[in-house]
Design a protein around this motif. Structure first.
Motif, PDB file in Angstrom:
ATOM      1  N   LEU A  14      -2.481  -3.954  -4.000  1.00  0.00           N
ATOM      2  CA  LEU A  14      -1.076  -3.827  -3.574  1.00  0.00           C
ATOM      3  C   LEU A  14      -0.782  -2.483  -2.853  1.00  0.00           C
ATOM      4  O   LEU A  14      -1.607  -1.658  -2.763  1.00  0.00           O
ATOM      5  N   TYR A  79       5.299 -12.411  -6.903  1.00  0.00           N
ATOM      6  CA  TYR A  79       5.426 -11.306  -5.955  1.00  0.00           C
ATOM      7  C   TYR A  79       6.100 -10.079  -6.552  1.00  0.00           C
ATOM      8  O   TYR A  79       6.087  -9.015  -5.946  1.00  0.00           O
ATOM      9  N   THR A  93      -1.551 -17.225   4.464  1.00  0.00           N
ATOM     10  CA  THR A  93      -1.595 -15.880   5.031  1.00  0.00           C
ATOM     11  C   THR A  93      -1.818 -15.960   6.543  1.00  0.00           C
ATOM     12  O   THR A  93      -2.171 -17.012   7.087  1.00  0.00           O
ATOM     13  N   LEU A 150       7.947  -7.835   0.130  1.00  0.00           N
ATOM     14  CA  LEU A 150       6.831  -7.646  -0.795  1.00  0.00           C
ATOM     15  C   LEU A 150       6.663  -6.176  -1.158  1.00  0.00           C
ATOM     16  O   LEU A 150       6.390  -5.830  -2.311  1.00  0.00           O
ATOM     17  N   ARG A 151       6.839  -5.297  -0.201  1.00  0.00           N
ATOM     18  CA  ARG A 151       6.698  -3.870  -0.497  1.00  0.00           C
ATOM     19  C   ARG A 151       7.827  -3.378  -1.385  1.00  0.00           C
ATOM     20  O   ARG A 151       7.622  -2.504  -2.235  1.00  0.00           O
ATOM     21  N   TYR A 157       1.811  -4.042  -3.215  1.00  0.00           N
ATOM     22  CA  TYR A 157       1.992  -4.225  -1.775  1.00  0.00           C
ATOM     23  C   TYR A 157       2.531  -2.957  -1.129  1.00  0.00           C
ATOM     24  O   TYR A 157       2.211  -2.641   0.014  1.00  0.00           O
ATOM     25  N   ASN A 158       3.362  -2.241  -1.845  1.00  0.00           N
ATOM     26  CA  ASN A 158       3.929  -1.014  -1.319  1.00  0.00           C
ATOM     27  C   ASN A 158       2.836  -0.009  -0.971  1.00  0.00           C
ATOM     28  O   ASN A 158       2.930   0.725   0.014  1.00  0.00           O
ATOM     29  N   TYR A 160      -0.590  -0.996  -0.621  1.00  0.00           N
ATOM     30  CA  TYR A 160      -1.600  -1.641   0.227  1.00  0.00           C
ATOM     31  C   TYR A 160      -1.190  -1.593   1.699  1.00  0.00           C
ATOM     32  O   TYR A 160      -2.028  -1.439   2.584  1.00  0.00           O
ATOM     33  N   TYR A 161       0.107  -1.737   1.954  1.00  0.00           N
ATOM     34  CA  TYR A 161       0.603  -1.744   3.330  1.00  0.00           C
ATOM     35  C   TYR A 161       1.354  -0.455   3.667  1.00  0.00           C
ATOM     36  O   TYR A 161       2.271  -0.451   4.491  1.00  0.00           O
ATOM     37  N   LEU A 194      -1.478 -10.786   4.613  1.00  0.00           N
ATOM     38  CA  LEU A 194      -0.087 -10.915   4.180  1.00  0.00           C
ATOM     39  C   LEU A 194       0.268 -12.373   3.909  1.00  0.00           C
ATOM     40  O   LEU A 194       0.173 -13.211   4.804  1.00  0.00           O
TER      41      LEU A 194
END
Length: 619
Positions: A14, A79, A93, A150-151, A157-158, A160-161, A194
């Protein structure tokens, strides 16, 4: 690049949040969109490929498969990081991985992808035919909303991205992500991972008129877009999925020969022993065995003897990451590396392997076991070029010795290791006193050194109990606490523990997930996978070097350097690994002649075999 989690149904990585705003980007006429992305090597399958080599393209669509899971679930929204989610929804995705290439992804929701040579941004073209299960088209607006939602909803996710700075619709079916940096080789691919969520559903209201909230737990099955949809959920007990007959992507090359079962069922059991008895009683079909004792002694029941149950060790080409007792260095008592090293000296792996594991395991000595990325010998010149600038921030042994775990293979070695552990503890300021005839370690303030093991499975109790005896000989007070999966998840997310079992799976192409495992920012963030709490500028620097490695050779060098820095800091007490999957199945299934190199592929590329099923029923 890793996507993993604690169970079959939970997500594994994430990422940190950056606000998505508009991009001013001119359309270049010379952009060449590709059907796939890879990190370093050639793409195996051409643009006009019909199916992956490892599938049976005309596999029958029939039957069912049942999985048994230990634990429970109290949430159907996967999520959010809140609660224990069950796998009731599938969202496609942008890209999807092949199972016979370590770092290549092919178009799924996206038909094409392009990025400049410096990887400063990536552009996806969506398939106009892509649909959610309610028939609504998947749009660029859904993609952009999904990234931000998601973030906001999940620290994973916050993080990971983290480096996606901007996003905008740049064509009727086109989305562009700007990374605000250059050279991060993995960002285009992990952006392709994603899951695209339906904005119209999540921003709408449920049947009772209540506004949905992706950041909160929910008992409502979310709208999906994948090959299966949940048609029955018994909260905390089971989830039943059925194949979507008119699934929009069923004829894509990346899906041909896959998703062959009519139904998939996940059945939850509160206890591992009960789950195994249920498997023996044909209440579910497939097990990936986690217990060496059960593998060695438990599969002697009639269905194995008469061939109805197939017991098989499947060897895979994969990196074996680090499984270990993770020491929470956020606690003052673990901040001294000498204390951490003493705990490793007291752990008798050799006894456990012989008496508990039936000799099935190898001791982990690396964070990248069984791979070319494992640090061996002394550092090479290329590694030293990365390590020397950090020399003042790293243990001296990084430069002078090859790491080896202590051996407890003889009584003499056990006593020697305990003596060395006692000296390290003494040097760290812990003195032995007597309390009722027992050794007790105390510091200058009179505080006793105690450690608490937090577990979520009785399987680990049999390993922790003999370890407790060794630690108590040193004067360390020990408590072992086993809790249910939901409580365990809450405590781990909040770093409310001394010691837990940490498991950091690695891929053949490590990348951005290493920030989540070892990075200083992740150490402070609730719900991150930095279970140890590592906050070390040298580790941060090596992680960034790994992420921005320009080629495979540089990546391997950076992994070895990071491996040395981690292992010589004694952040964990290494456990063990095996280089194959222990599997057992009721013999109702067919499979391709050759399985892919990187996965068993079950159940995705397997299928129901009616003749085998009849034979199992007749025996």
């Amino acid at each position: 690049m890793t996507i993993t989690r604690r169970t079959l149904l939970k997500l594994a990585s994430l990422a940190p949040a950056a606000k998505i705003v508009g991009i001013q980007m001119a359309h270049a006429d010379d952009r060449t969109f590709r059907h796939a992305l890879t990190l370093f090597n050639d793409i195996k399958y051409p643009a006009d490929f019909k199916h992956f080599d490892y599938v049976k393209p005309d596999a029958p669509k029939a039957g069912r498969v049942r999985f048994g899971l230990v634990g429970s679930f109290d949430n159907l929204n996967p999520y959010t990081f809140k609660g224990e989610a069950g796998g009731a929804v599938q969202n496609d995705t942008l890209l999807t991985s092949s199972l016979d290439e370590p770092s290549t992804e092919y178009g799924l929701v996206a038909s094409g992808v392009w990025h400049p040579e410096d990887r400063s941004l990536v552009v996806y073209r969506l398939r106009p035919e892509a649909r959610f299960h309610d028939g609504t088209p998947i749009t660029p607006d859904d993609v952009i909303w999904s990234m931000q939602a998601l973030r906001d909803a999940n620290p994973f996710y916050n993080a990971y991205y983290k480096n996606i700075a901007k996003a905008e619709q740049t064509g009727e079916h086109e989305v562009t992500f700007d990374f605000g940096q250059k050279g991060n080789r993995e960002l285009p691919l992990i952006t392709g991972q994603l899951p695209v969520l339906p904005k119209h559903w999540w921003t709408g209201k449920d049947a009772s008129g209540k506004q949905r909230n992706i950041q909160e737990t929910s008992f409502e099955v979310p709208l999906g877009s994948g090959a299966y949809v949940a048609d029955e959920v018994k909260l905390g007990t089971s989830i039943h999925l059925k194949r979507v007959a008119d699934y929009w992507g069923k004829d894509l090359a990346v899906n041909v020969g896959q998703n062959n079962f009519d139904t998939i069922e996940y059945i939850y059991f509160r206890d591992a022993n009960v789950a195994f008895e249920a498997f023996k009683g044909d209440q579910f079909d497939w097990r990936t065995e986690s217990s060496s004792k059960t593998w060695a002694t438990g599969y002697d029941f009639p269905a194995v003897k008469d061939g109805r149950v197939i017991k098989e060790e499947i060897k895979l080409e994969q990196v074996e990451g680090m499984q270990a007792w993770a020491l929470n260095v956020r606690r003052n008592k673990f901040q001294d590396a000498r204390v951490r090293q003493a705990l490793n000296l007291a752990f008798d792996f050799e006894w456990a392997n012989q008496n508990l594991f039936y000799g099935q395991y190898k001791r982990s000595r690396s964070y990248f076991n069984n791979s070319e990325m494992e640090a061996k010998g002394l550092p090479s010149d290329a590694e030293l070029a990365l390590l020397n600038p950090l020399k003042d921030q790293l243990p001296a042994e990084v430069f002078t010795a090859e790491y080896a775990n202590p051996l407890n293979d003889t009584p003499q070695n056990k006593r020697k290791n305990l003596r060395q552990a006692a000296k390290l503890l003494s040097d760290a300021g812990w003195a032995i006193t007597q309390d009722g005839g027992k050794n007790v370690l105390k510091n200058a303030k009179g505080e006793q050194l105690t450690v608490d093991f937090l577990l979520d499975s009785p399987l680990f109790e049999r390993i922790a109990l003999p370890y407790q005896q060794s630690l108590e000989l040193l004067g360390i007070g020990v408590t072992i606490k086993t809790v249910d999966s939901a409580q365990y998840e809450r405590q781990v997310q909040n770093f409310d523990y001394d010691i837990v079992v940490g498991n950091w799976a690695q891929s053949l192409s490590p990348g951005n997930e290493q920030r989540e495992f070892w990075g200083s920012e992740a150490a402070k963030r609730t719900g991150s996978r930095n279970l140890v709490g590592i906050s070390n500028p040298a580790i941060d620097k090596l992680v960034e070097t790994l992420i921005f490695a320009p080629d495979r050779e540089s990546l391997v060098t950076a992994c070895k350097a990071l491996d040395r820095a981690l292992i010589w800091n004694h952040y964990v007490v290494p456990m063990w690994y095996i280089d194959y999957d222990r599997t057992a199945r009721w013999d109702r299934f067919g499979r391709p002649d050759k399985l892919p190199d990187l996965s068993t592929g079950f159940p995705t590329i397997w299928w129901w075999d009616e003749e085998k099923a009849k034979m199992v029923k007749q025996k």
